[in-house]
Each structure stands twice: as structure tokens, then as C-alpha cells.
Write a protein that holds these residues in place. Structure first.
Motif, PDB file in Angstrom:
ATOM      1  N   GLU A  51      16.076  46.951  64.235  1.00 16.58           N
ATOM      2  CA  GLU A  51      14.911  47.647  63.698  1.00 16.58           C
ATOM      3  C   GLU A  51      13.965  46.658  63.013  1.00 16.58           C
ATOM      4  OE1 GLU A  51      13.922  51.521  60.889  1.00 16.58           O
ATOM      5  OE2 GLU A  51      15.777  50.420  60.542  1.00 16.58           O
ATOM      6  N   GLY A  52      14.536  45.724  62.251  1.00 17.96           N
ATOM      7  CA  GLY A  52      13.720  44.699  61.600  1.00 17.96           C
ATOM      8  C   GLY A  52      13.002  43.825  62.610  1.00 17.96           C
ATOM      9  N   MET A  53      13.698  43.479  63.691  1.00 19.22           N
ATOM     10  CA  MET A  53      13.073  42.654  64.722  1.00 19.22           C
ATOM     11  C   MET A  53      11.930  43.398  65.410  1.00 19.22           C
ATOM     12  SD  MET A  53      16.357  40.716  66.383  1.00 19.22           S
ATOM     13  CE  MET A  53      15.388  39.713  67.495  1.00 19.22           C
ATOM     14  N   VAL A  54      12.136  44.671  65.699  1.00 16.55           N
ATOM     15  CA  VAL A  54      11.082  45.465  66.347  1.00 16.55           C
ATOM     16  C   VAL A  54       9.887  45.608  65.407  1.00 16.55           C
ATOM     17  CG1 VAL A  54      10.503  47.788  67.174  1.00 16.55           C
ATOM     18  CG2 VAL A  54      12.601  46.675  67.946  1.00 16.55           C
ATOM     19  N   ASP A  55      10.150  45.864  64.119  1.00 19.63           N
ATOM     20  CA  ASP A  55       9.054  45.972  63.149  1.00 19.63           C
ATOM     21  C   ASP A  55       8.242  44.680  63.097  1.00 19.63           C
ATOM     22  OD1 ASP A  55       9.798  48.556  62.526  1.00 19.63           O
ATOM     23  OD2 ASP A  55      10.819  48.015  60.650  1.00 19.63           O
ATOM     24  N   ASP A  56       8.942  43.556  63.067  1.00 17.32           N
ATOM     25  CA  ASP A  56       8.248  42.263  63.028  1.00 17.32           C
ATOM     26  C   ASP A  56       7.437  42.024  64.301  1.00 17.32           C
ATOM     27  OD1 ASP A  56       9.212  41.759  60.509  1.00 17.32           O
ATOM     28  OD2 ASP A  56      10.768  40.363  61.166  1.00 17.32           O
ATOM     29  N   GLN A  57       8.000  42.402  65.448  1.00 17.95           N
ATOM     30  CA  GLN A  57       7.276  42.230  66.708  1.00 17.95           C
ATOM     31  C   GLN A  57       6.021  43.100  66.746  1.00 17.95           C
ATOM     32  OE1 GLN A  57       7.704  40.033  69.297  1.00 17.95           O
ATOM     33  NE2 GLN A  57       9.090  39.101  67.833  1.00 17.95           N
ATOM     34  N   MET A  58       6.136  44.315  66.245  1.00 20.25           N
ATOM     35  CA  MET A  58       4.966  45.201  66.223  1.00 20.25           C
ATOM     36  C   MET A  58       3.885  44.659  65.281  1.00 20.25           C
ATOM     37  SD  MET A  58       5.495  47.339  68.515  1.00 20.25           S
ATOM     38  CE  MET A  58       4.069  48.355  68.260  1.00 20.25           C
ATOM     39  N   ALA A  59       4.297  44.120  64.144  1.00 17.76           N
ATOM     40  CA  ALA A  59       3.339  43.506  63.215  1.00 17.76           C
ATOM     41  C   ALA A  59       2.670  42.305  63.878  1.00 17.76           C
ATOM     42  CB  ALA A  59       4.043  43.092  61.926  1.00 17.76           C
ATOM     43  N   PHE A  60       3.445  41.530  64.621  1.00 15.72           N
ATOM     44  CA  PHE A  60       2.884  40.372  65.325  1.00 15.72           C
ATOM     45  C   PHE A  60       1.868  40.808  66.377  1.00 15.72           C
ATOM     46  CE2 PHE A  60       3.086  37.545  69.047  1.00 15.72           C
ATOM     47  CZ  PHE A  60       2.529  36.407  68.487  1.00 15.72           C
ATOM     48  N   TYR A  99       2.300  32.189  68.111  1.00 16.13           N
ATOM     49  CA  TYR A  99       3.443  32.452  68.998  1.00 16.13           C
ATOM     50  C   TYR A  99       4.631  31.558  68.650  1.00 16.13           C
ATOM     51  CZ  TYR A  99       1.470  35.935  72.124  1.00 16.13           C
ATOM     52  OH  TYR A  99       0.976  37.101  72.633  1.00 16.13           O
ATOM     53  N   THR A 100       4.368  30.334  68.239  1.00 16.32           N
ATOM     54  CA  THR A 100       5.449  29.433  67.834  1.00 16.32           C
ATOM     55  C   THR A 100       6.159  29.982  66.611  1.00 16.32           C
ATOM     56  OG1 THR A 100       4.282  27.512  68.728  1.00 16.32           O
ATOM     57  CG2 THR A 100       5.987  27.077  67.080  1.00 16.32           C
ATOM     58  N   LYS A 101       5.383  30.408  65.592  1.00 11.64           N
ATOM     59  CA  LYS A 101       5.991  30.985  64.388  1.00 11.64           C
ATOM     60  C   LYS A 101       6.775  32.242  64.719  1.00 11.64           C
ATOM     61  CE  LYS A 101       2.277  29.528  61.321  1.00 11.64           C
ATOM     62  NZ  LYS A 101       1.121  30.034  60.551  1.00 11.64           N
ATOM     63  N   ALA A 102       6.213  33.093  65.566  1.00 13.30           N
ATOM     64  CA  ALA A 102       6.887  34.346  65.935  1.00 13.30           C
ATOM     65  C   ALA A 102       8.196  34.066  66.672  1.00 13.30           C
ATOM     66  CB  ALA A 102       5.971  35.216  66.784  1.00 13.30           C
ATOM     67  N   ALA A 103       8.176  33.084  67.562  1.00 13.28           N
ATOM     68  CA  ALA A 103       9.398  32.750  68.302  1.00 13.28           C
ATOM     69  C   ALA A 103      10.466  32.177  67.365  1.00 13.28           C
ATOM     70  CB  ALA A 103       9.078  31.749  69.410  1.00 13.28           C
ATOM     71  N   GLU A 104      10.058  31.327  66.431  1.00 16.50           N
ATOM     72  CA  GLU A 104      11.012  30.766  65.474  1.00 16.50           C
ATOM     73  C   GLU A 104      11.607  31.867  64.600  1.00 16.50           C
ATOM     74  OE1 GLU A 104       8.685  27.813  63.461  1.00 16.50           O
ATOM     75  OE2 GLU A 104       8.990  26.320  65.049  1.00 16.50           O
ATOM     76  N   ALA A 108      15.525  33.082  64.432  1.00 14.73           N
ATOM     77  CA  ALA A 108      16.294  33.140  63.183  1.00 14.73           C
ATOM     78  C   ALA A 108      16.893  34.534  62.985  1.00 14.73           C
ATOM     79  CB  ALA A 108      15.406  32.768  62.001  1.00 14.73           C
ATOM     80  N   GLN A 109      16.104  35.554  63.301  1.00 14.38           N
ATOM     81  CA  GLN A 109      16.616  36.922  63.176  1.00 14.38           C
ATOM     82  C   GLN A 109      17.753  37.168  64.163  1.00 14.38           C
ATOM     83  OE1 GLN A 109      12.803  38.859  63.711  1.00 14.38           O
ATOM     84  NE2 GLN A 109      12.917  39.708  61.639  1.00 14.38           N
ATOM     85  N   MET A 110      17.603  36.683  65.370  1.00 11.72           N
ATOM     86  CA  MET A 110      18.654  36.862  66.372  1.00 11.72           C
ATOM     87  C   MET A 110      19.922  36.126  65.937  1.00 11.72           C
ATOM     88  SD  MET A 110      19.598  38.335  69.098  1.00 11.72           S
ATOM     89  CE  MET A 110      18.118  38.927  69.855  1.00 11.72           C
ATOM     90  N   ASN A 111      19.764  34.946  65.387  1.00 14.69           N
ATOM     91  CA  ASN A 111      20.905  34.184  64.888  1.00 14.69           C
ATOM     92  C   ASN A 111      21.626  34.968  63.791  1.00 14.69           C
ATOM     93  OD1 ASN A 111      22.663  31.982  64.583  1.00 14.69           O
ATOM     94  ND2 ASN A 111      21.402  31.113  62.969  1.00 14.69           N
ATOM     95  N   LYS A 112      20.850  35.570  62.888  1.00 16.61           N
ATOM     96  CA  LYS A 112      21.435  36.380  61.813  1.00 16.61           C
ATOM     97  C   LYS A 112      22.190  37.578  62.401  1.00 16.61           C
ATOM     98  CE  LYS A 112      20.230  39.207  57.860  1.00 16.61           C
ATOM     99  NZ  LYS A 112      19.386  40.332  57.639  1.00 16.61           N
ATOM    100  N   CYS A 113      21.575  38.253  63.361  1.00 15.75           N
ATOM    101  CA  CYS A 113      22.222  39.405  64.000  1.00 15.75           C
ATOM    102  C   CYS A 113      23.519  38.993  64.686  1.00 15.75           C
ATOM    103  CB  CYS A 113      21.288  40.048  65.025  1.00 15.75           C
ATOM    104  SG  CYS A 113      19.902  40.944  64.310  1.00 15.75           S
ATOM    105  N   MET A 114      23.487  37.889  65.380  1.00 14.18           N
ATOM    106  CA  MET A 114      24.678  37.433  66.105  1.00 14.18           C
ATOM    107  C   MET A 114      25.786  37.016  65.131  1.00 14.18           C
ATOM    108  SD  MET A 114      23.890  38.109  69.091  1.00 14.18           S
ATOM    109  CE  MET A 114      25.145  37.401  70.097  1.00 14.18           C
TER     110      MET A 114
END
Length: 148
Positions: A51-60, A99-104, A108-114
Motif C-alpha cells: 500500500e505504501g509503495m502504491v501510494d508513493d507511485q501515485m504521488a510520483f 525517475y532515478t529518485k523514484a526508482a531508488e 529501498a521499499q522493495m528491499n524492506k518488504c522482502m
């Protein structure tokens, strides 16, 4: 001829059934509860992370869309080719940086989730191993009692 009954303790053909032992059943229930709670916690953590990742993507996406419209607006106000070239150059530099900041951030979020998922997986595995070891101990104990 009448069949002679034998007790389970003396008959080696009788296979012990741990689930008939109330102590084992209570132990299994505790492991089942721990397993369910761990899975539930893991699912909640995963959903919160996603949910946090989707929220961040929508803000981006919202931020980038606004920047795209601002670029178009700035281009429409340009009167000289050099001004238009600067607007486009600035647009592309900002786009790549965004896009670089968003990908980084997404990485980081994916790493935390994993990491959280791995912690949950480890807890579930440990619970399963404890339950299996407990069952093995009970079966071994019942087998010894039956064989005696």
C-alpha cells in the motif's frame, strides 16, 4: 474359534496415533495458533508495504504529470528557439532525476518488504519445525510405550 484380543501395549502391529493423545492435540493447537498468527502478521505487513509503495507511485505520477503540464505551458510561452531549448533541456534533466529518485525509493521499499517477508518466512518455518519435532517426540514416546 474365538479371537483372543491383545492390548495395544503388547501388540507390535498397533501403530501409535499421536492425534489421539490429548497432550499432543493441545500442543498441536498451540502450534496451529502460532502458525496462523504469524501468517496473519506477515500478510498484514506485506499489504501495508505494498500500500505504501502504491501510494508513493501515485504521488510520483501526480508530480510528473504536473511537471509535464508545466513544461508544455512554459513551451507555449517561449518566443525564441533558445528559450524553448532551455525549457526542454531542463525538463529532461528533471525527468531523469525524478525517475532515478523514484526508482531508488521503490528499490529501498522493495528491499524492506522482502526483509519483512523473510523474517515472517523464518518464523513460520521455525514454528513448523517445532511442531514437527514435537510430533516426532510424541510418536517416539508412544512407540516406546507400545513396544514395552
Amino acid at each position: 474359534m474365538a479371537r483372543k484380543s491383545t492390548s495395544a501395549r503388547k501388540d507390535p502391529s498397533v501403530i501409535p496415533m499421536p492425534w489421539l493423545d490429548s497432550a499432543w492435540a493441545e500442543s498441536a493447537d498451540l502450534y496451529g495458533n502460532r502458525f496462523a498468527e504469524t501468517m496473519s502478521t506477515g500478510s498484514r505487513e506485506t499489504l501495508n508495504c505494498l500500500e505504501g509503495m502504491v501510494d508513493d507511485q501515485m504521488a510520483f505520477v501526480k508530480q510528473r504529470l504536473k511537471a509535464d503540464f508545466e513544461c508544455a505551458k512554459s513551451l507555449s510561452e517561449c518566443r525564441e528557439p533558445t528559450d524553448a531549448a532551455k525549457v526542454i533541456s531542463d525538463f529532461w534533466q528533471t525527468l531523469f532525476a525524478d525517475y532515478t529518485k523514484a526508482a531508488e525509493k521503490a528499490g529501498a521499499q522493495m528491499n524492506k518488504c522482502m526483509t519483512e517477508a523473510m523474517t515472517t518466512t523464518t518464523a513460520v518455518t521455525e514454528t513448523a519445525m517445532e511442531a514437527a519435532n514435537s510430533a516426532e517426540e510424541v510418536i517416539t514416546s508412544m512407540t516406546r510405550k507400545t513396544a514395552a
